[in-house]
Enzyme design. Structure first.
Site, mmCIF file in Angstrom:
data_model
loop_
_atom_site.group_PDB
_atom_site.id
_atom_site.type_symbol
_atom_site.label_atom_id
_atom_site.label_comp_id
_atom_site.label_asym_id
_atom_site.label_seq_id
_atom_site.Cartn_x
_atom_site.Cartn_y
_atom_site.Cartn_z
ATOM 1 N N CYS A 58 -4.088 -0.979 -7.742
ATOM 2 C CA CYS A 58 -4.921 -1.779 -6.832
ATOM 3 C C CYS A 58 -4.578 -3.271 -6.904
ATOM 4 O O CYS A 58 -4.552 -3.878 -7.972
ATOM 5 C CB CYS A 58 -6.397 -1.488 -7.128
ATOM 6 N N CYS A 61 -7.135 -5.636 -8.313
ATOM 7 C CA CYS A 61 -7.256 -5.493 -9.774
ATOM 8 C C CYS A 61 -6.156 -6.304 -10.449
ATOM 9 O O CYS A 61 -6.395 -6.977 -11.454
ATOM 10 C CB CYS A 61 -7.137 -4.026 -10.183
ATOM 11 N N CYS A 393 -5.840 -1.950 16.502
ATOM 12 C CA CYS A 393 -6.680 -0.928 15.870
ATOM 13 C C CYS A 393 -6.477 0.451 16.499
ATOM 14 O O CYS A 393 -6.651 0.636 17.709
ATOM 15 C CB CYS A 393 -8.142 -1.392 15.929
ATOM 16 N N CYS A 396 -9.472 2.210 18.077
ATOM 17 C CA CYS A 396 -9.823 1.617 19.377
ATOM 18 C C CYS A 396 -8.955 2.227 20.470
ATOM 19 O O CYS A 396 -9.436 2.534 21.558
ATOM 20 C CB CYS A 396 -9.608 0.104 19.346
#
Ligand SMILES: *[C@@H]1O[C@H](CO)[C@@H](O)[C@H](O)[C@H]1NC(C)=O
Length: 512
Positions: A58, A61, A393, A396
């Site tokens: 991550c 992180c 998107c 969308c």
């Protein structure tokens, strides 16, 4: 970066980029790695523990690691351990504590008492937050410890209350209990100490390591009034906007004035020049400088050209209205002082980012832009459904044909229902939109209470939604009309997922 870049995201991105250094070698790390077998015993043995639940892959992180390490080193001296749990290995443990994103930080007081960490993910914030957690809501302040106490945090607040003043004691204590995560509180009932500090009983003194160092509250000792004062007194006259301070300024409830400048020297000079103006408008507006080298891209969110620095803009955070200052003019504190006053007096029109108003509408869906948003969505007696989308998107795009079909159903009721869409990356909209697509209905007569659509993205469900929440209760699919499931071109099951620019807005807010 994608074109949808709320300020938070780039502040975050830039901060992550400058600080993503390699984590310290495990052998000399002060962060303790725990597993399912060791976690419970460890939190039982320590009164107060900060735990990070992470995944090695991550990015946030990794960005946190060096800061977490530094904070662990500092907090070691105060006997507050910082631990970490690798959730890719300790899946069960992470599930017990409802970890649903990385990193998740939790404050433990034994295995059965834990809460989310509520500070910024920065070294100084972690140290300050955990120090406050380790102390009582109100520390007892005496002549002997006052000077030490003042240095325990950037801001400390001391109530000087006489021992028989129950009312003052009660409101101060109650304030401290509700704000203990944010500020360090102390109290003294020693009249001589109050006198030595130059105040009468009861009063509240806020000690800070900047500006005038000390502010005295001598108004009524009511919790709400004190809190309002604390917020103002604890905000630097001209502060620095960055990941540590961003959420505080956004939550302050007053407009924010940004001074973008590329060098530290310039920022210092501007801070100096603007201090009297900030003081004059204290409590009505916050003024910050901003590193244009790191966060310059965000000038465009304030409708400034992001290459021309120094630059100045005001944002009304509660309404997201923007007032960029003419970039052909010099950044002169005196001139800008007038501009600030005019904005605060409501004499300046906010700037609106907008695509051109379409000359004609193609298709059934009404295309809205920043400049006609008020007219098409708000200033009318129609139920207006708005899809806020982003060009990139995918959800969308898959919604588009169904949305067009939905709009067609209302073409005969155009005086009552409008189906509209707006590219929220190219146009300013009043609402803050955090995921795409976001669909909201602005019912006639109740435009200030839009209803957000949370159902599945099918024509049938959207029709139902408009009928139930619109003032005109128009049914787009009246009895006898073909049910959508009988129609080949409509998919009934569709994901409710909304896309957010990575990282998600929530994560970004946490980070800042
Ligand atoms: C406020 O009241 C509490 C509880 O009665 C007491 O312990 C504390 O000493 C009082 N604080 C001051 C400053 O008198």
């Amino acid at each position: 970066m994608r074109s949808f870049t709320p300020l938070v995201l780039s502040l975050l991105g830039a901060a992550a980029a400058v600080s993503a250094t390699e984590p310290a070698d495990a052998a000399d790390s002060n962060v303790i790695s725990l597993t399912k077998d060791t976690f419970d015993d460890f939190v039982k043995e320590h009164d107060l523990v900060l735990a990070e639940f992470y995944a090695p892959w991550c990015g946030h992180c990794k960005a946190l690691a060096p800061k977490y390490e530094e904070a662990a080193t500092e907090l070691k001296g105060k006997n507050i351990p910082l631990v970490k749990v690798d959730c890719t290995v300790e899946e069960d443990l992470c599930q017990i504590y409802d970890v649903d994103g990385y990193p998740t930080l939790k404050v433990f007081r034994g295995p059965d008492s834990h809460k989310s960490y509520g500070g910024a993910r920065q070294t100084e914030s972690i140290v300050s937050y955990m120090t406050k957690q380790s102390m009582p809501a109100v520390s007892s302040v005496t002549e002997e410890n006052l000077e030490d106490f003042k240095t325990m945090d950037k801001i400390v607040i001391v109530g000087y209350v006489s021992s028989d003043d129950k009312t003052a004691n009660k409101s101060f204590t109650s304030l401290a209990e509700s704000q203990r995560d944010t500020y360090l509180f102390g109290a003294s009932n020693d009249a001589a100490l109050a006198k030595a500090e130059g105040v009468k009983q009861p009063s509240v003194v806020l000690y800070k390591d900047f500006d005038e160092k000390k502010a005295v509250y001598d108004g009524k000792l009511e919790e709400e009034a004190i809190l309002k004062w604390v917020k103002t007194a604890s905000t630097p006259l001209v502060g620095e906007l960055g990941p540590e301070t961003y959420s505080m300024y956004m939550a302050a409830g007053v407009p924010l004035a940004y001074i973008f400048a590329e060098t530290a020297e310039e920022r210092e000079k501007f801070a100096e020049d603007f201090r009297p103006i900030a003081e004059k408008h204290r409590g009505a507006i916050n003024v910050v400088t901003l590193d244009a080298k790191l966060f310059g891209a965000h000038a465009s969110n304030l409708n400034l050209e992001p290459e021309k620095f120094p630059a100045f803009a005001i944002q009304e955070t509660t309404k997201n209205a923007k007032y960029p200052y003419d970039q052909s003019k010099k950044i002169d504190a005196k001139e800008i002082g007038k501009f600030i006053k005019n904005v605060l007096d409501g004499k300046v029109e906010p700037s609106i980012k907008s695509e051109p108003i379409p000359e004609s509408q193609e298709g059934f869906v009404t295309v809205v832009v920043g400049r006609n948003y008020q007219e098409v969505v708000i200033d009318n007696e129609k139920d207006v459904l708005v899809e806020f989308y982003a060009p990139w998107c995918g959800h969308c795009k898959s919604l588009a044909p169904k949305y067009e079909e939905l709009a067609a159903l209302y073409s005969d009721a155009a005086d009552k229902v409008v189906i509209a869409k707006i590219d929220a990356t190219a146009n300013d909209v009043p609402d803050s939109i955090t995921g795409f697509p976001t669909i909201k209905l602005y019912p006639a007569g109740k435009k200030d209470e839009p209803v957000e659509y949370a159902g599945s993205r099918t024509v049938e469900d959207l029709v139902q939604f408009i009928k139930e929440n619109g003032k005109h209760e128009v049914d787009g699919l009246p009895e006898g009309a073909k049910k959508p499931e009988e129609r080949a071109d409509v998919t009934v099951s569709e994901s409710k997922a909304a896309e957010t620019p990575a990282p998600s807005d929530k994560e970004a807010h946490d980070e800042l």
